[in-house]
Design a protein around this motif. Structure first.
Motif, PDB file in Angstrom:
ATOM      1  N   ALA A  54      41.170  17.165   1.215  1.00  0.00           N
ATOM      2  CA  ALA A  54      39.762  17.167   1.630  1.00  0.00           C
ATOM      3  C   ALA A  54      39.132  15.834   1.259  1.00  0.00           C
ATOM      4  O   ALA A  54      39.577  15.150   0.348  1.00  0.00           O
ATOM      5  N   ASP A  55      38.075  15.495   1.976  1.00  0.00           N
ATOM      6  CA  ASP A  55      37.399  14.212   1.751  1.00  0.00           C
ATOM      7  C   ASP A  55      35.901  14.473   1.637  1.00  0.00           C
ATOM      8  O   ASP A  55      35.121  13.997   2.441  1.00  0.00           O
ATOM      9  N   TYR A  56      35.533  15.277   0.664  1.00  0.00           N
ATOM     10  CA  TYR A  56      34.139  15.696   0.548  1.00  0.00           C
ATOM     11  C   TYR A  56      33.242  14.645  -0.108  1.00  0.00           C
ATOM     12  O   TYR A  56      32.080  14.499   0.258  1.00  0.00           O
ATOM     13  N   ASN A  57      33.742  13.927  -1.120  1.00  0.00           N
ATOM     14  CA  ASN A  57      32.913  12.968  -1.844  1.00  0.00           C
ATOM     15  C   ASN A  57      32.404  11.860  -0.920  1.00  0.00           C
ATOM     16  O   ASN A  57      33.154  11.347  -0.082  1.00  0.00           O
ATOM     17  N   TYR A  58      31.143  11.498  -1.082  1.00  0.00           N
ATOM     18  CA  TYR A  58      30.591  10.407  -0.277  1.00  0.00           C
ATOM     19  C   TYR A  58      29.341   9.850  -0.960  1.00  0.00           C
ATOM     20  O   TYR A  58      28.879  10.370  -1.982  1.00  0.00           O
ATOM     21  N   ALA A  59      28.826   8.760  -0.401  1.00  0.00           N
ATOM     22  CA  ALA A  59      27.632   8.121  -0.948  1.00  0.00           C
ATOM     23  C   ALA A  59      26.639   7.840   0.171  1.00  0.00           C
ATOM     24  O   ALA A  59      27.018   7.660   1.329  1.00  0.00           O
ATOM     25  N   GLU A  60      25.363   7.827  -0.180  1.00  0.00           N
ATOM     26  CA  GLU A  60      24.303   7.492   0.768  1.00  0.00           C
ATOM     27  C   GLU A  60      23.372   6.452   0.165  1.00  0.00           C
ATOM     28  O   GLU A  60      23.080   6.480  -1.030  1.00  0.00           O
ATOM     29  N   LEU A  61      22.889   5.559   1.011  1.00  0.00           N
ATOM     30  CA  LEU A  61      21.805   4.655   0.649  1.00  0.00           C
ATOM     31  C   LEU A  61      20.495   5.315   1.060  1.00  0.00           C
ATOM     32  O   LEU A  61      20.423   5.961   2.117  1.00  0.00           O
ATOM     33  N   GLY A 100       0.779  -1.228   0.000  1.00  0.00           N
ATOM     34  CA  GLY A 100       0.000   0.000   0.000  1.00  0.00           C
ATOM     35  C   GLY A 100       0.810   1.276   0.000  1.00  0.00           C
ATOM     36  O   GLY A 100       0.259   2.355   0.193  1.00  0.00           O
ATOM     37  N   LEU A 101       2.133   1.165  -0.245  1.00  0.00           N
ATOM     38  CA  LEU A 101       3.007   2.331  -0.226  1.00  0.00           C
ATOM     39  C   LEU A 101       3.773   2.468  -1.532  1.00  0.00           C
ATOM     40  O   LEU A 101       4.048   1.473  -2.213  1.00  0.00           O
ATOM     41  N   ASN A 102       4.125   3.702  -1.875  1.00  0.00           N
ATOM     42  CA  ASN A 102       5.017   3.970  -2.998  1.00  0.00           C
ATOM     43  C   ASN A 102       6.439   4.088  -2.439  1.00  0.00           C
ATOM     44  O   ASN A 102       6.705   4.955  -1.603  1.00  0.00           O
ATOM     45  N   TRP A 103       7.341   3.220  -2.905  1.00  0.00           N
ATOM     46  CA  TRP A 103       8.690   3.147  -2.364  1.00  0.00           C
ATOM     47  C   TRP A 103       9.707   3.768  -3.314  1.00  0.00           C
ATOM     48  O   TRP A 103       9.501   3.807  -4.520  1.00  0.00           O
ATOM     49  N   ASP A 104      10.817   4.223  -2.727  1.00  0.00           N
ATOM     50  CA  ASP A 104      11.960   4.734  -3.496  1.00  0.00           C
ATOM     51  C   ASP A 104      13.210   4.200  -2.804  1.00  0.00           C
ATOM     52  O   ASP A 104      13.565   4.656  -1.708  1.00  0.00           O
ATOM     53  N   LEU A 105      13.855   3.211  -3.426  1.00  0.00           N
ATOM     54  CA  LEU A 105      15.034   2.571  -2.856  1.00  0.00           C
ATOM     55  C   LEU A 105      16.207   2.805  -3.794  1.00  0.00           C
ATOM     56  O   LEU A 105      16.153   2.422  -4.963  1.00  0.00           O
ATOM     57  N   GLY A 106      17.251   3.464  -3.309  1.00  0.00           N
ATOM     58  CA  GLY A 106      18.335   3.786  -4.231  1.00  0.00           C
ATOM     59  C   GLY A 106      19.618   4.178  -3.536  1.00  0.00           C
ATOM     60  O   GLY A 106      19.786   4.016  -2.321  1.00  0.00           O
ATOM     61  N   VAL A 107      20.518   4.711  -4.325  1.00  0.00           N
ATOM     62  CA  VAL A 107      21.821   5.168  -3.842  1.00  0.00           C
ATOM     63  C   VAL A 107      22.123   6.510  -4.493  1.00  0.00           C
ATOM     64  O   VAL A 107      21.743   6.757  -5.640  1.00  0.00           O
ATOM     65  N   VAL A 108      22.775   7.400  -3.731  1.00  0.00           N
ATOM     66  CA  VAL A 108      23.152   8.726  -4.228  1.00  0.00           C
ATOM     67  C   VAL A 108      24.643   8.929  -3.985  1.00  0.00           C
ATOM     68  O   VAL A 108      25.126   8.697  -2.868  1.00  0.00           O
ATOM     69  N   GLY A 109      25.354   9.354  -5.014  1.00  0.00           N
ATOM     70  CA  GLY A 109      26.768   9.695  -4.873  1.00  0.00           C
ATOM     71  C   GLY A 109      26.935  11.191  -5.030  1.00  0.00           C
ATOM     72  O   GLY A 109      26.376  11.805  -5.948  1.00  0.00           O
ATOM     73  N   TYR A 110      27.691  11.823  -4.118  1.00  0.00           N
ATOM     74  CA  TYR A 110      27.920  13.264  -4.127  1.00  0.00           C
ATOM     75  C   TYR A 110      29.397  13.524  -4.448  1.00  0.00           C
ATOM     76  O   TYR A 110      30.283  13.050  -3.720  1.00  0.00           O
ATOM     77  N   LEU A 111      29.647  14.258  -5.522  1.00  0.00           N
ATOM     78  CA  LEU A 111      31.018  14.618  -5.899  1.00  0.00           C
ATOM     79  C   LEU A 111      31.162  16.128  -5.854  1.00  0.00           C
ATOM     80  O   LEU A 111      30.221  16.867  -6.192  1.00  0.00           O
ATOM     81  N   TYR A 112      32.365  16.600  -5.488  1.00  0.00           N
ATOM     82  CA  TYR A 112      32.616  18.033  -5.384  1.00  0.00           C
ATOM     83  C   TYR A 112      33.856  18.388  -6.187  1.00  0.00           C
ATOM     84  O   TYR A 112      34.929  17.811  -5.972  1.00  0.00           O
ATOM     85  N   THR A 113      33.699  19.319  -7.115  1.00  0.00           N
ATOM     86  CA  THR A 113      34.815  19.701  -7.969  1.00  0.00           C
ATOM     87  C   THR A 113      35.607  20.839  -7.344  1.00  0.00           C
ATOM     88  O   THR A 113      35.049  21.711  -6.677  1.00  0.00           O
ATOM     89  N   GLY A 114      36.925  20.827  -7.555  1.00  0.00           N
ATOM     90  CA  GLY A 114      37.796  21.878  -7.070  1.00  0.00           C
ATOM     91  C   GLY A 114      38.085  21.823  -5.591  1.00  0.00           C
ATOM     92  O   GLY A 114      38.645  22.775  -5.037  1.00  0.00           O
ATOM     93  N   GLN A 115      37.729  20.720  -4.914  1.00  0.00           N
ATOM     94  CA  GLN A 115      37.944  20.661  -3.470  1.00  0.00           C
ATOM     95  C   GLN A 115      39.433  20.688  -3.132  1.00  0.00           C
ATOM     96  O   GLN A 115      40.268  20.238  -3.921  1.00  0.00           O
ATOM     97  N   PRO A 116      39.800  21.224  -1.978  1.00  0.00           N
ATOM     98  CA  PRO A 116      41.214  21.364  -1.611  1.00  0.00           C
ATOM     99  C   PRO A 116      41.921  20.012  -1.516  1.00  0.00           C
ATOM    100  O   PRO A 116      41.284  18.979  -1.252  1.00  0.00           O
ATOM    101  N   ASP A 117      43.222  20.020  -1.713  1.00  0.00           N
ATOM    102  CA  ASP A 117      44.021  18.806  -1.531  1.00  0.00           C
ATOM    103  C   ASP A 117      43.864  18.307  -0.096  1.00  0.00           C
ATOM    104  O   ASP A 117      43.932  19.085   0.857  1.00  0.00           O
TER     105      ASP A 117
END
Length: 245
Positions: free
Chosen positions: A130-137, A111-128
């Motif tokens: 730095a550890d900005y890139n990450y992923a979420e479920l 009885g529910l509408n589901w959304d199951l996925g993965v998201v990857g976040y990338l950041y351009t020009g980040q300082p040497d």
């Protein structure tokens, strides 16, 4: 909300991010299989927006400056994948853009509408260093209750933005209500947990006016209880104009 700590950060999350990207590729592969087995073609849509600020989970990603954003989405049956980008400013003088890659499935069961996925976040020009890139479920569900749509979502990352080996979970409840033929009122309340105890609550409330079939104007209030973290966590009102083709 990923913690925008405006200082050099240590640690690596390339492995986790790689898993996220791999999952996106798997999603794209499933798209290909679906195409091969069905006559229908995948649906492709494009979006673009300009906004007075870019807030992610209540926190400004542009130091309260305007944002220009664009994305593309591909759907086929219950499968979807896409990419989205925006300018950002974390106060480090170098990081200039965010690019998100995502994929998943949107089935309906129990009885529910589901959304199951993965998201990857990338950041351009980040300082040497730095550890900005990450992923979420992501796991989200919604259902119609009268004219309203009620939903909830949970995001999990084992190695969060800007932190060394930090786990993070974000949970949210949200609602959408069509107040008029072309006006929709919506809001959400969420909580960000980070293993380093940098937790906070965020909420937003606003309305969107569908000016045309392809153009919408959104006015929204954002706030958090983390004002002590800095001005980017303060309350703000954001006006955005979005086009979808």
């Amino acid at each position: 909300m990923r913690k925008k700590i405006h200082a050099p950060v240590l640690g690596v999350n390339n492995a986790v991010f790689g898993i996220g990207c791999a999952a996106a590729l798997i999603g794209a592969g499933l798209f290909g299989e679906a195409q091969a087995g069905e006559a229908a073609k995948p649906k492709i849509s494009f979006n673009a927006a300009i906004a007075s600020d870019y807030a992610f989970r209540g926190v400004s990603q542009t130091f309260e400056d305007p944002a220009v954003q664009a994305g593309v989405d591909v759907t086929h049956g219950i499968f979807y994948t896409g990419a989205w980008a925006s300018n950002v400013d974390f106060g480090d003088g170098e990081t200039d853009a965010e690019v998100d890659l995502y994929a998943g499935v949107r089935p309906r069961f129990a009885g529910l509408n589901w959304d199951l996925g993965v998201v990857g976040y990338l950041y351009t020009g980040q300082p040497d260093g730095a550890d900005y890139n990450y992923a979420e479920l992501k796991a989200a569900a919604s259902r119609n209750v009268g004219r309203a749509t009620l939903g909830a979502a949970v995001y999990y990352s084992p190695d969060f933005f800007g932190a060394s080996e930090d786990e993070a979970t974000y949970a949210e409840i949200n609602a959408i209500y069509p107040a008029h033929e072309r006006v929709t009122v919506s809001g959400a309340v969420g909580h960000q947990w980070v293993s380093s105890d940098l937790d906070y609550v965020t909420w937003n409330l606003g309305a969107a006016w569908q000016a045309t079939d392809h153009l919408a104007l959104d006015l929204r209030y954002h706030d958090t209880d983390g004002h002590d973290f800095g001005q980017t966590y303060d309350s703000r009102v954001i006006l955005s104009l979005k086009a979808v083709l």
